[in-house]
Structures are given as C-alpha cells and as structure tokens.
Scaffold this motif. Structure first.
Motif, PDB file in Angstrom:
ATOM      1  N   ASN A  54     -22.544 -33.037 -35.105  1.00  0.00           N
ATOM      2  CA  ASN A  54     -23.220 -33.737 -36.207  1.00  0.00           C
ATOM      3  C   ASN A  54     -24.698 -33.373 -36.273  1.00  0.00           C
ATOM      4  O   ASN A  54     -25.287 -33.336 -37.356  1.00  0.00           O
ATOM      5  N   ALA A  55     -25.283 -33.101 -35.097  1.00  0.00           N
ATOM      6  CA  ALA A  55     -26.709 -32.750 -35.066  1.00  0.00           C
ATOM      7  C   ALA A  55     -26.976 -31.378 -35.687  1.00  0.00           C
ATOM      8  O   ALA A  55     -28.104 -31.056 -36.037  1.00  0.00           O
ATOM      9  N   LYS A  56     -25.938 -30.557 -35.830  1.00  0.00           N
ATOM     10  CA  LYS A  56     -26.129 -29.226 -36.430  1.00  0.00           C
ATOM     11  C   LYS A  56     -26.172 -29.287 -37.957  1.00  0.00           C
ATOM     12  O   LYS A  56     -26.550 -28.313 -38.598  1.00  0.00           O
ATOM     13  N   LEU A  57     -25.732 -30.391 -38.536  1.00  0.00           N
ATOM     14  CA  LEU A  57     -25.635 -30.473 -39.995  1.00  0.00           C
ATOM     15  C   LEU A  57     -27.029 -30.649 -40.593  1.00  0.00           C
ATOM     16  O   LEU A  57     -27.758 -31.574 -40.222  1.00  0.00           O
ATOM     17  N   ARG A  58     -27.385 -29.759 -41.506  1.00  0.00           N
ATOM     18  CA  ARG A  58     -28.692 -29.786 -42.167  1.00  0.00           C
ATOM     19  C   ARG A  58     -28.496 -29.456 -43.641  1.00  0.00           C
ATOM     20  O   ARG A  58     -27.761 -28.513 -43.956  1.00  0.00           O
ATOM     21  N   SER A  59     -29.191 -30.143 -44.499  1.00  0.00           N
ATOM     22  CA  SER A  59     -29.160 -29.776 -45.915  1.00  0.00           C
ATOM     23  C   SER A  59     -29.685 -28.357 -46.085  1.00  0.00           C
ATOM     24  O   SER A  59     -30.588 -27.944 -45.356  1.00  0.00           O
ATOM     25  N   LEU A  60     -29.157 -27.663 -47.087  1.00  0.00           N
ATOM     26  CA  LEU A  60     -29.639 -26.303 -47.353  1.00  0.00           C
ATOM     27  C   LEU A  60     -31.130 -26.341 -47.694  1.00  0.00           C
ATOM     28  O   LEU A  60     -31.907 -25.524 -47.226  1.00  0.00           O
ATOM     29  N   ASN A  61     -31.520 -27.322 -48.512  1.00  0.00           N
ATOM     30  CA  ASN A  61     -32.932 -27.515 -48.879  1.00  0.00           C
ATOM     31  C   ASN A  61     -33.573 -26.214 -49.354  1.00  0.00           C
ATOM     32  O   ASN A  61     -34.605 -25.808 -48.838  1.00  0.00           O
ATOM     33  N   SER A  62     -32.960 -25.607 -50.351  1.00  0.00           N
ATOM     34  CA  SER A  62     -33.514 -24.388 -50.964  1.00  0.00           C
ATOM     35  C   SER A  62     -34.209 -24.794 -52.270  1.00  0.00           C
ATOM     36  O   SER A  62     -34.042 -25.929 -52.722  1.00  0.00           O
ATOM     37  N   PRO A  63     -34.992 -23.892 -52.873  1.00  0.00           N
ATOM     38  CA  PRO A  63     -35.624 -24.252 -54.156  1.00  0.00           C
ATOM     39  C   PRO A  63     -34.606 -24.730 -55.198  1.00  0.00           C
ATOM     40  O   PRO A  63     -34.880 -25.670 -55.946  1.00  0.00           O
ATOM     41  N   SER A  64     -33.435 -24.123 -55.233  1.00  0.00           N
ATOM     42  CA  SER A  64     -32.425 -24.542 -56.226  1.00  0.00           C
ATOM     43  C   SER A  64     -31.722 -25.825 -55.821  1.00  0.00           C
ATOM     44  O   SER A  64     -31.227 -26.556 -56.664  1.00  0.00           O
ATOM     45  N   PHE A  65     -31.638 -26.056 -54.516  1.00  0.00           N
ATOM     46  CA  PHE A  65     -30.928 -27.251 -54.028  1.00  0.00           C
ATOM     47  C   PHE A  65     -31.812 -27.977 -53.021  1.00  0.00           C
ATOM     48  O   PHE A  65     -31.561 -27.967 -51.821  1.00  0.00           O
ATOM     49  N   PRO A  66     -32.885 -28.606 -53.541  1.00  0.00           N
ATOM     50  CA  PRO A  66     -33.841 -29.241 -52.619  1.00  0.00           C
ATOM     51  C   PRO A  66     -33.292 -30.543 -52.043  1.00  0.00           C
ATOM     52  O   PRO A  66     -32.427 -31.177 -52.637  1.00  0.00           O
ATOM     53  N   ALA A  67     -33.806 -30.903 -50.886  1.00  0.00           N
ATOM     54  CA  ALA A  67     -33.490 -32.196 -50.284  1.00  0.00           C
ATOM     55  C   ALA A  67     -34.639 -33.140 -50.637  1.00  0.00           C
ATOM     56  O   ALA A  67     -35.721 -33.044 -50.060  1.00  0.00           O
ATOM     57  N   ASN A  68     -34.398 -33.998 -51.621  1.00  0.00           N
ATOM     58  CA  ASN A  68     -35.467 -34.905 -52.072  1.00  0.00           C
ATOM     59  C   ASN A  68     -35.457 -36.179 -51.235  1.00  0.00           C
ATOM     60  O   ASN A  68     -35.085 -37.250 -51.711  1.00  0.00           O
ATOM     61  N   VAL A  69     -35.851 -36.059 -50.004  1.00  0.00           N
ATOM     62  CA  VAL A  69     -35.808 -37.196 -49.073  1.00  0.00           C
ATOM     63  C   VAL A  69     -36.924 -38.175 -49.440  1.00  0.00           C
ATOM     64  O   VAL A  69     -38.083 -37.749 -49.550  1.00  0.00           O
ATOM     65  N   PRO A  70     -36.603 -39.456 -49.618  1.00  0.00           N
ATOM     66  CA  PRO A  70     -37.697 -40.417 -49.847  1.00  0.00           C
ATOM     67  C   PRO A  70     -38.607 -40.459 -48.611  1.00  0.00           C
ATOM     68  O   PRO A  70     -38.134 -40.667 -47.502  1.00  0.00           O
ATOM     69  N   LEU A  71     -39.905 -40.234 -48.844  1.00  0.00           N
ATOM     70  CA  LEU A  71     -40.844 -40.198 -47.708  1.00  0.00           C
ATOM     71  C   LEU A  71     -41.438 -41.577 -47.443  1.00  0.00           C
ATOM     72  O   LEU A  71     -41.795 -41.898 -46.314  1.00  0.00           O
ATOM     73  N   ASN A  72     -41.569 -42.366 -48.496  1.00  0.00           N
ATOM     74  CA  ASN A  72     -42.063 -43.732 -48.319  1.00  0.00           C
ATOM     75  C   ASN A  72     -40.920 -44.702 -48.551  1.00  0.00           C
ATOM     76  O   ASN A  72     -40.074 -44.469 -49.407  1.00  0.00           O
ATOM     77  N   VAL A  73     -40.918 -45.783 -47.802  1.00  0.00           N
ATOM     78  CA  VAL A  73     -39.810 -46.736 -47.885  1.00  0.00           C
ATOM     79  C   VAL A  73     -40.310 -48.061 -48.464  1.00  0.00           C
ATOM     80  O   VAL A  73     -41.272 -48.637 -47.966  1.00  0.00           O
ATOM     81  N   ASP A  74     -39.662 -48.501 -49.558  1.00  0.00           N
ATOM     82  CA  ASP A  74     -40.022 -49.794 -50.153  1.00  0.00           C
ATOM     83  C   ASP A  74     -39.301 -50.939 -49.457  1.00  0.00           C
ATOM     84  O   ASP A  74     -39.790 -52.051 -49.404  1.00  0.00           O
ATOM     85  N   ARG A  75     -38.108 -50.665 -48.970  1.00  0.00           N
ATOM     86  CA  ARG A  75     -37.268 -51.752 -48.469  1.00  0.00           C
ATOM     87  C   ARG A  75     -36.628 -51.309 -47.155  1.00  0.00           C
ATOM     88  O   ARG A  75     -35.908 -50.309 -47.114  1.00  0.00           O
ATOM     89  N   HIS A  76     -36.902 -52.017 -46.080  1.00  0.00           N
ATOM     90  CA  HIS A  76     -36.325 -51.708 -44.772  1.00  0.00           C
ATOM     91  C   HIS A  76     -35.172 -52.669 -44.490  1.00  0.00           C
ATOM     92  O   HIS A  76     -35.374 -53.884 -44.489  1.00  0.00           O
ATOM     93  N   LEU A  77     -34.002 -52.124 -44.247  1.00  0.00           N
ATOM     94  CA  LEU A  77     -32.830 -52.954 -43.950  1.00  0.00           C
ATOM     95  C   LEU A  77     -32.282 -52.588 -42.583  1.00  0.00           C
ATOM     96  O   LEU A  77     -32.295 -51.408 -42.193  1.00  0.00           O
ATOM     97  N   PHE A  78     -31.778 -53.577 -41.892  1.00  0.00           N
ATOM     98  CA  PHE A  78     -31.197 -53.362 -40.568  1.00  0.00           C
ATOM     99  C   PHE A  78     -29.901 -54.170 -40.510  1.00  0.00           C
ATOM    100  O   PHE A  78     -29.930 -55.394 -40.545  1.00  0.00           O
ATOM    101  N   TYR A  79     -28.758 -53.476 -40.482  1.00  0.00           N
ATOM    102  CA  TYR A  79     -27.459 -54.162 -40.504  1.00  0.00           C
ATOM    103  C   TYR A  79     -26.716 -53.888 -39.192  1.00  0.00           C
ATOM    104  O   TYR A  79     -26.512 -52.726 -38.820  1.00  0.00           O
TER     105      TYR A  79
END
Ligand SMILES: *[C@@H]1O[C@H](CO)[C@@H](O)[C@H](O)[C@H]1NC(C)=O
Ligand SMILES: *[C@@H]1O[C@H](CO)[C@@H](O)[C@H](O)[C@H]1NC(C)=O
Ligand SMILES: *[C@@H]1O[C@H](CO)[C@@H](O)[C@H](O)[C@H]1NC(C)=O
Ligand SMILES: *[C@@H]1O[C@H](CO)[C@@H](O)[C@H](O)[C@H]1NC(C)=O
Ligand SMILES: *[C@@H]1O[C@H](CO)[C@@H](O)[C@H](O)[C@H]1NC(C)=O
Ligand SMILES: *[C@@H]1O[C@H](CO)[C@@H](O)[C@H](O)[C@H]1NC(C)=O
Ligand SMILES: *[C@@H]1O[C@H](CO)[C@@H](O)[C@H](O)[C@H]1NC(C)=O
Ligand SMILES: *[C@@H]1O[C@H](CO)[C@@H](O)[C@H](O)[C@H]1NC(C)=O
Ligand SMILES: *[C@@H]1O[C@H](CO)[C@@H](O)[C@H](O)[C@H]1NC(C)=O
Ligand SMILES: *[C@@H]1O[C@H](CO)[C@@H](O)[C@H](O)[C@H]1NC(C)=O
Ligand SMILES: *[C@@H]1O[C@H](CO)[C@@H](O)[C@H](O)[C@H]1NC(C)=O
Ligand SMILES: *[C@@H]1O[C@H](CO)[C@@H](O)[C@H](O)[C@H]1NC(C)=O
Length: 562
Positions: free
Chosen positions: A337-362
C-alpha cells in the motif's frame, strides 16, 4: 486445499475473454443499457442454484463508456427482492439520485418496477464497478464499469495489445440472504463463503468444478491490461499470476506512478489496473486470489484460480500456481500500500487540499448490544465514534432535499465521546454502543480531513472504508494510535494515492482529505458487508453552494417511491 480429481486436465473449459477496448463505439456520447433483475439457476461447485442476476449473467454485464459520456441504465426488477444498484466510484456530481445505496439516496426498486439511473461521467476514466446496494445481494449482482479516456487521449502508459476484466468474488453454496437471516437471528456473523471466484468461477482447486474455470488466451511477447475488481463481500484479496509480474498503473480509476510487483492486494470495493508482459515460456499459468487476514478471525481462506493460457498450448498442460503472500502477511500489505502514489502529472494532477477547514476523527469499533430475540440475548454490532447507524425508512437524500424532518440528525460527533487507548489491550467489557441515524453536515466546498482509527474493542481488524460521491487522498497511514502531534508532519501532500475505498490497517489508522464540492447526501461505510449490516456506516450531508449550479439537481420523475 481440495484438489479436484480432474485438476488441470483437458476438461478445463477455456472461455476466451471479450476484449472490451475494441468494442467501445468511437463517438457516441449517450450509452443506454437495460438491466433486468432476474433469478437464474446458475451452476457452480457441486450444484446449481437460483441466484439473483442482471440479464441472467453472472457476473453481470460490463458498462462500457468513455469519459464525458452520458449513461442511462434502466433497471427493471423481476425478482422477489427489493433492489438498488450503486455505481461504485462514479462521483455523480450534484446527482446523488443516481448513486444507488438503498435508503440513503433512494428507496429500493420494488418487484415489477423500473428506475433509470441517469448520469454523466465527468473527469473520470479507468476501471470502476457496479453492484447491488441493498442487503447482501451484491454477492451475485455486480459487474465492471470500463471508462475509456476521451477520444484521442492515450493512456499515460504503454498502449496494451488487449485488455480483460478480472472480477474477484465470493460465493455461497446456500442462499446468501438465508445465511444473513440466520446470522442475524443468532446475533453472530453468518456462515463464511464457500469459495472465492474469478469472473464468477472458482477454478480447479475446488472439487467438482472442472467446467468452472475462467481462462484467458494470450499471445507471447505482448502487453495486456487487466482491470481487476475486488467484488468480494468480506475478504481482502491478494492476486498474482504464476511466473508473471504485475505493473500497477491505476487504482480506483486514478492513474498511479507505475511500479512492478509479484502480487497485488485489493480490499472489497477497490479496483486495480495492471499491465502484464507475456514474456514467459509459452504455457499455462494460474492466476490466483486468496484472502489477506491478519486479525485472529476465521474466514474463508480458499484460493480461487483462473488460467493465463498462451496460444497453442493444449489444455492438458498442468498450470503452475503463483506464490501468494501468506494469509497473515501484514508486512506485504503495508509495503504494497505504501508503494501506491498518484501519477500527479500535468494532465492528471493530484489536487490535494493543503489547508483543512474541518478536522474529523472517527473510531471504528466492534461491540455487543442486547438483543432479546437473539440466541444469547446479545448481538454483535459495529460503530463509528460509538454510534451504530440505524437505517431510515426513506432515503436520506429525499429527506434532505424536501426538508422532511425527523428522518436523521446532523449531530454526528467530530470526535469520539471518550478518548481511550484505541489500539491497546483488547477491550472486552462495556461493549455497548449508541444507536441513531446520525450524519455530519459539511459546508459546500470546505476541505475535510478525516482520521479513521481502528480500535481493539473486541478485536482489531482491517476495515476498507468507502466514501460515495468523492475520491479522497490517502495522505497518511500508520499502525497503532494516530498521534496528532507527530503524524501530520509525515503526511504526503504531493502525490498521495487518490481513491474511493481505503483499507484502515488492523490496529492502525488512515488520514484522508477531500474537498466537499459535491452537494448531496453521501454514504460512508465499511465495505465489508458484514460490518455495514452491523452499523459501521454514516453519511455526510454536503450543503448546496451559493447558486443553483452548485446545488443538488431535482430528483428524476421515476425515482422509486417508498
Ligand atoms: C437448478 O438446476 C439444477 C441442475 O440442473 C436442478 O437440479 C435444480 O432443480 C434447478 N433448480 C431450480 C430452482 O430450477
Ligand atoms: C425500462 O424497461 C421497462 C421494461 O422493459 C420498460 O417497461 C420501461 O418503459 C423502460 N423505461 C424506460 C425509461 O425506457
Ligand atoms: C449531463 O450532461 C447533459 C448533456 O449531455 C446535461 O444536459 C446534464 O445537465 C448533465 N447532468 C449533470 C448532472 O451534469
Ligand atoms: C451454516 O452452516 C451450518 C454448518 O455448516 C449449516 O448447518 C447451516 O445450514 C448453514 N446455514 C445456512 C443458512 O446456510
Ligand atoms: C519479477 O520481479 C522480481 C522483483 O523485482 C524479479 O526478481 C523477477 O525476476 C521478476 N520476474 C519476472 C518474471 O519478470
Ligand atoms: C484455512 O482454514 C482452515 C479451516 O479453518 C484451516 O484448517 C486451514 O489450515 C487454513 N489454511 C490456511 C492456509 O490458513
Ligand atoms: C502467520 O501464520 C502462520 C501459519 O498459520 C504462523 O506460523 C505465523 O506465525 C503467522 N505470522 C504472523 C506474523 O502472525
Ligand atoms: C453466543 O453463544 C455462543 C455459544 O455459547 C458463543 O460461542 C458466542 O460467542 C456467543 N455470542 C455472543 C455475541 O456473545
Ligand atoms: C496503549 O496500550 C499499549 C498496549 O497495551 C501500550 O503499549 C501503550 O503504552 C498504551 N498507551 C498509552 C498511551 O497508554
Ligand atoms: C459507548 O456507548 C455505550 C452506551 O452509552 C457506553 O456504555 C460505552 O461505554 C461507550 N463506549 C465507548 C468506547 O465510548
Ligand atoms: C472551491 O474552493 C476553491 C479553493 O478556494 C476555489 O478555487 C473554487 O472556485 C471553489 N469552488 C466553488 C464552486 O466555489
Ligand atoms: C421493499 O421496499 C419497500 C419500500 O421501502 C418497503 O416498504 C418493503 O417493506 C420492502 N420489502 C422488503 C421485502 O424488504
């Protein structure tokens, strides 16, 4: 492992794959399908039995589409069960009416009725799947969804020569709904499955199944794309092909950085596309699938097989079995599972939210609640933040859209009521939970970080969590208790895997992030059917945006009534 006396002999039925890629019409933007829900007598293992099917097929038909297409699936229910179909992993932007989970986004399609699921496939391409989303009917009601890239857009990996769908499933000899009823009556898990299957067939390691082996004929020196789906109800599965490595190129219809491995792991609900080079001595090679289980629980540990058969090789050649990781190989699972990485290329970017508005812990917990009608007066249960979800009588989305009061509460807690040493010694007392139809309200377009923390209430166990209506980024994961002071510093905010279903490791945690830009009511649940039934689920009510372009669409006219 029971060996069939006809193991590997000429009686093994070779059914050639249908290669989907070349059957997709070039331009059509509207794809129409008719799904007839019918009970059909299907023969598997030692006997035949009636099962619920789509169009009499098991597995059901593949939906082929292209990114940007509009798809209409008219589901007509001829069976004596209520039915609903979920298009697992399709985002259904503003269009939860087509999502499918019974009593979450629709009431079921009753016997004799039809409902047309109408949806656009926007911004997604790859392998997904569809399945019944009511009771345990997805045991036999499932199929693949193949979404080709837009016309003229190549894959970001070498163009395969041919491709095939590989659906991994779980089979019960008896009626699965009877098994569930029996389990519920006892307050215990129902009987485990009798076999695992590959494209509906268990393969020759099972007795009396010599006609029930899926085989795929290949030519030497080519590259094949396999679209692999874990459609099992309760088992995470390893998959490998003897003598052949697999190059992972996509998970849950998101391209990944390619890597090569001898085996892959899929939790129920997940899909994985791999490239296979047919670069070995021409022969017959087993594909095999077997569970991963690293908690002290008894499961169906049987191996399903199918055959990769080089052209011209007779059926009398004995195939080789691949080396699958051991049933309890935690290290393989974590490393894979640790080997799995998004391609994150210009055509297929990984738009990861960098700031978090809501923190949840379940927290994820198993438990025991009173059950006066059960054998011991108790029944096993499951909960998130100590809440066992109670199914409503009408769809949550209807209740939300039409503002019907009293169906659900929006006070699902953002964190557990009482913190404790989640993954410490097993907790076997005070295992009761609270019950309720409680969901969490999320502001439109806000960013959410959710930590899913496994616990040792009764036992630790790995839980695949599926969120409807979204993909999310798996920014972090670990074994033990999540440490809010240390772990966030290790998050991958650059190219984390993006998917719709993630395995929470046994006695561990995962951190996911998503932007809540799809208004509606979106189910989130453990994709082990056993745990979903026990209440390991909740939903997010994502509010509308400011204008009508960012609001839930009106319901279709044929939405099934309750
Ligand atoms: C299903 O098929 C088997 C074998 O052909 C037969 O014995 C059985 O009666 C059939 N069951 C039904 C319900 O048709
Ligand atoms: C769906 O199929 C049923 C059964 O064939 C048919 O009666 C109904 O008109 C179809 N609905 C649509 C919208 O085509
Ligand atoms: C889907 O696309 C059609 C045009 O093909 C458009 O009319 C419709 O509004 C779109 N629906 C959604 C939910 O985006
Ligand atoms: C479950 O398994 C037990 C033991 O093998 C068997 O007696 C029982 O009939 C099974 N129940 C169902 C519903 O299949
Ligand atoms: C598969 O990969 C392993 C490890 O990278 C390598 O040792 C092995 O030779 C490869 N096998 C084939 C058939 O390519
Ligand atoms: C599979 O389960 C059976 C029954 O629980 C057990 O006897 C057997 O040793 C198990 N096999 C493996 C490979 O774990
Ligand atoms: C895995 O199972 C095998 C055989 O049942 C056992 O010998 C081994 O100790 C187990 N490994 C772990 C890490 O639990
Ligand atoms: C119910 O009783 C059976 C038999 O005594 C026992 O094995 C099982 O663990 C009990 N179940 C629960 C949920 O307590
Ligand atoms: C939690 O339990 C584990 C195992 O029992 C123990 O090693 C650890 O120190 C405990 N953590 C805390 C904070 O008490
Ligand atoms: C869950 O709620 C039940 C009932 O209120 C309570 O008895 C139990 O201690 C709670 N468990 C946890 C882990 O918070
Ligand atoms: C959602 O937020 C992002 C980031 O602030 C912004 O770029 C985007 O326009 C917003 N979308 C809508 C529909 O408001
Ligand atoms: C089928 O669904 C309807 C509508 O929700 C419900 O009234 C009925 O009880 C359900 N039937 C079964 C057998 O679950």
């Amino acid at each position: 492992m029971a060996k069939c006396k006809d193991y590997g002999l000429a009686t093994v039925f070779v059914c050639l794959c249908l290669f989907g890629v070349f059957s997709v019409p070039v331009t059509a933007a509207l794809k129409k399908y008719q799904f007839d829900i019918q009970v059909k007598n299907v023969s598997r293992l030692c006997h035949a039995k009636p099962i619920v099917t789509v169009n009499g097929m098991f597995p059901g038909p593949t939906i082929y589409a292209r990114e940007g297409d509009r798809v209409l699936v008219n589901v007509t229910n001829y069976a004596q069960y209520n039915m609903s179909i979920h298009w697992h992993g399709l985002k259904q932007y503003r269009n939860g009416w087509a999502d499918g989970p019974a009593y979450i986004t629709q009431c079921p399609i009753k016997t004799g009725n039809s409902y047309t699921y109408a949806f656009n496939i926007t911004g997604q391409r790859g392998t997904l799947w569809w399945h019944a989303h009511i009771f345990w009917l997805r045991a036999t009601v499932y199929g693949a969804i193949v979404i080709m890239p837009k016309q003229g857009t190549p894959f970001p990996f070498p163009q395969p020569y041919r491709e095939a769908n590989i659906l991994l499933g779980e089979w019960w000899n008896n009626d699965v709904e009877d098994a569930v009823k029996q389990g519920n009556k006892l307050g215990m898990p129902p009987n485990t499955s009798d076999a695992h299957t590959i494209n509906g067939k268990p393969g020759p390691l099972f007795p009396c199944s010599e006609k029930h082996t899926f085989a795929m004929e290949v030519e030497q020196g080519k590259t094949y794309l396999l679209r692999i789906v874990n459609a099992a109800l309760n088992d995470e599965l390893f998959f490998a092909i003897a003598g052949h490595n697999l190059t992972v190129v996509e998970i849950d219809a998101v391209y990944t950085k390619p890597f090569t491995t001898e085996a892959i792991l899929l939790a129920p609900g997940q899909t994985t596309n791999v490239l296979v080079q047919t670069n070995q001595v021409p022969g017959r090679y087993f594909m095999a699938a077997r569970p991963f289980m690293d908690a002290p629980l008894s499961i169906d540990n049987k191996t399903a097989t199918a055959i990769l058969q080089y052209k011209g090789i007779p059926n009398s050649v004995l195939p080789l079995l691949p080396q699958l990781p051991a049933l309890n190989n935690t290290a393989f699972a974590l490393t894979y599972n640790a080997k799995l990485r998004s391609l994150n290329s210009p055509s297929f970017p990984a738009n990861v939210p960098l700031n978090v508005d809501r923190h949840l812990f379940y927290t994820i917990g198993l438990g025991i609640n009173p059950c006066p009608t059960c054998l011991n007066g108790t029944r096993l249960t499951a909960s998130l933040n100590n809440i066992t979800f109670v199914m409503p009588q009408i769809g949550l989305l209807q209740a939300h859209y039409f503002n019907i009061k009293g169906v659900f509460r929006t006070d699902f807690p953002d964190r557990p009521p009482t913190p404790f040493n989640y993954t410490g010694a097993p907790l076997t007392a005070n295992l009761g939970t609270n019950s309720g139809t409680r969901v969490s309200k999320v502001e439109f377009n806000s960013t959410v970080e959710l930590i899913l923390q496994d616990t040792n209430l009764l036992t630790v166990e790995s839980h695949p969590f599926h969120l409807h209506g979204y993909n999310f980024f798996v920014v972090g994961t670990g074994v033990g208790n999540f440490d809010p002071s240390k772990d966030p510093a290790k998050f991958n905010l650059v190219d984390p895997p993006e998917r719709n279903t993630v395995g929470v490791p046994t006695g561990g945690w995962v951190a996911i992030r998503f932007r809540a830009d799809n208004p509606g009511v979106w189910f989130m649940h453990c994709h082990l059917e056993l745990h979903t039934g026990w209440g390991l689920k909740t939903a997010f009510v994502v509010e509308n945006g400011k204008d009508s372009d960012h609001s839930v669409l009106p319901p279709p006219k044929d939405l099934p009534p309750c």
